[in-house]
Enzyme design. Structure first.
Site, PDB file in Angstrom:
ATOM      1  N   ASP A   1     -18.157  83.235 143.411  1.00  0.00           N
ATOM      2  CA  ASP A   1     -17.624  82.385 142.690  1.00  0.00           C
ATOM      3  C   ASP A   1     -17.002  81.780 141.471  1.00  0.00           C
ATOM      4  O   ASP A   1     -17.794  81.530 141.000  1.00  0.00           O
ATOM      5  CB  ASP A   1     -18.406  80.517 143.671  1.00  0.00           C
ATOM      6  CG  ASP A   1     -18.667  80.522 144.530  1.00  0.00           C
ATOM      7  OD1 ASP A   1     -18.140  81.369 145.512  1.00  0.00           O
ATOM      8  OD2 ASP A   1     -19.684  80.186 145.861  1.00  0.00           O
TER       9      ASP A   1
ATOM     10  N   ASP B   1     -16.995  74.336 157.449  1.00  0.00           N
ATOM     11  CA  ASP B   1     -17.902  74.647 156.355  1.00  0.00           C
ATOM     12  C   ASP B   1     -18.861  73.594 157.251  1.00  0.00           C
ATOM     13  O   ASP B   1     -17.543  72.886 157.643  1.00  0.00           O
ATOM     14  CB  ASP B   1     -17.669  73.588 155.262  1.00  0.00           C
ATOM     15  CG  ASP B   1     -17.195  75.186 154.594  1.00  0.00           C
ATOM     16  OD1 ASP B   1     -17.842  76.012 154.897  1.00  0.00           O
ATOM     17  OD2 ASP B   1     -16.430  74.168 153.722  1.00  0.00           O
TER      18      ASP B   1
END
Length: 245
Positions: free
Chosen positions: A8, A130
């Site tokens: 990330d 998500d």
């Protein structure tokens, strides 16, 4: 099943967030290319990159880092998500050597864009869904919609989407195990292969995904667990390869 290390990216560094909160981030390395090297040397067969700044800003911010990793490992499948909301951005990443782009927010707000992207870049598009309590979240998880994950996933079946990355926000970065029942339900409800994400803590969580006996689950993304040492990439991949069930 593939074990897919996550890198990330925030402000050029490799970080992990807890439950998607930018203010709750831990920096694991200021050299993401070296971090990629570590996972490649550990035997990973695919990398999952996320441009966190891009997810919030709606356009690539850490694109140079992504390109550097793709150039260093031209034969390694790389998937990138975060801020991918135009065909131009997809083209940029594909030309840079990225194997898959993950469309998240735009897939929820403008599902027809997914069909457009799949047509322009066949075999390159993954949809990132998500969710919180089964409902899709967008804009770096800042907004929760009234759209159900399974309903939206089914919409993309005819488009030629390569996979769905399903992340349970409540689990992400918490290392409390992933949402196996819902991941299994999603994999069984759609013809699109599913990659599980969020909450993987150790080998027991990998085993739980395999024990779900859902052939549609083709991979598991892991972040905090491999950075904090509760999961070993090579060991987990070997476990998947040798799993008899």
């Amino acid at each position: 099943m593939l074990i897919i290390p996550a890198i990330d990216l925030k402000d050029g560094a490799c970080v992990r967030l807890r439950q998607g909160r930018m203010e709750d981030s831990t920096v694991f390395s200021d050299d993401p290319v070296s971090m990629a090297a570590k996972w490649v040397e550990g035997g990973c067969r695919r990398l999952h990159l996320v441009d966190l700044n891009g997810a919030f800003e709606g356009q690539p911010v850490n694109g140079e880092v992504v390109t550097a990793i793709a150039k260093r490992y031209p034969n390694l499948p790389i998937q990138i998500g975060g801020g991918i909301r135009s065909l131009e951005t997809i083209e940029h990443y594909v030309k840079a050597g990225v194997s898959y782009v993950i469309i998240g927010t735009k897939a929820v707000k403008q599902p027809e864009f997914v069909a457009e992207a799949c047509k322009a870049f066949p075999g390159k598009v993954i949809v990132g869904l998500d969710a919180k309590d089964g409902f899709v979240a967008t804009d770096g998880w800042a907004e929760v919609s009234s759209v159900q994950v399974i309903d939206l996933a089914k919409r993309f079946e005819a488009d030629g989407v390569s996979a769905i990355v399903y992340t349970d926000i409540a689990k992400d970065g918490m290392m409390q195990g992933c949402n196996v029942p819902f991941t299994k339900a999603l994999a069984e409800a759609t013809r699109i292969p599913v990659i599980a994400s969020g909450g993987i803590h150790n080998l027991g969580d990998i085993k739980a995904l395999l024990d779900a006996k859902a052939p549609g689950i083709i991979g598991a993304i892991t972040g905090r667990a491999i950075y904090e040492g509760t999961l070993d990439v090579a060991e987990a991949q070997a476990f998947c390869d040798n799993y008899q069930g």
